[in-house]
Design a protein around this motif. Structure first.
Motif: not given
Length: 147
Positions: A95-119
């Protein structure tokens, strides 16, 4: 063989302890927490040029503290790295929760961390800037070995 006369230059292999602190004095990262020094080669891309330039000229046993402005540390936040995603992209397992750091898969297969800033409603704002972007950093180092 490393000895105290070997000076850190481009391509030096360096083992060091470091502490990163924010301008308010809070710790951002430290190799001392688990007593595992970092090992790197100057110029290998593990550290930004701003951090590497602090190490050049140091020798084994040196303990130094450097203050780096955002442009020399992790850069300034880039508004193009902030995305608004549809909440349906998140599920019960993540679930998306403010402040969470999540990893997102990129089209090239690499992963990129992102911080949920707001929902808000069906929109989730995710910031893909480095978490320390925009911060002035104090970089404390202790050089253990240089080859």
């Amino acid at each position: 063989m490393s000895d105290s006369t070997v000076v850190i230059t481009d391509n030096s292999e360096v083992v060091l302890h470091f502490d990163l602190k924010l301008s308010d004095g809070s710790a951002a990262d430290s190799t001392r927490v688990n007593n595992k020094p970092a090992k790197l080669v100057i110029g290998d891309g593990n550290l930004t040029p701003g951090f590497e330039s602090c190490l050049l000229g140091l020798v084994v046993g040196d303990k130094k503290s450097f203050t780096l402005e955002p442009k020399d540390a992790f850069g300034s936040p880039n508004p193009d790295n902030i995305y608004h995603l549809d909440r349906s992209k998140f599920d019960g397992d993540t679930p998306a929760e403010e402040g969470m750091i999540m990893t997102f898969s990129q089209p090239d297969g690499s992963e990129l961390p992102g911080i949920v800033r707001s929902v808000a409603g069906a929109s989730v704002t995710v910031d893909f800037n480095h978490p320390l972007a925009g911060q002035t950093i104090t970089f404390d180092v202790e050089i253990i070995s240089v080859v």
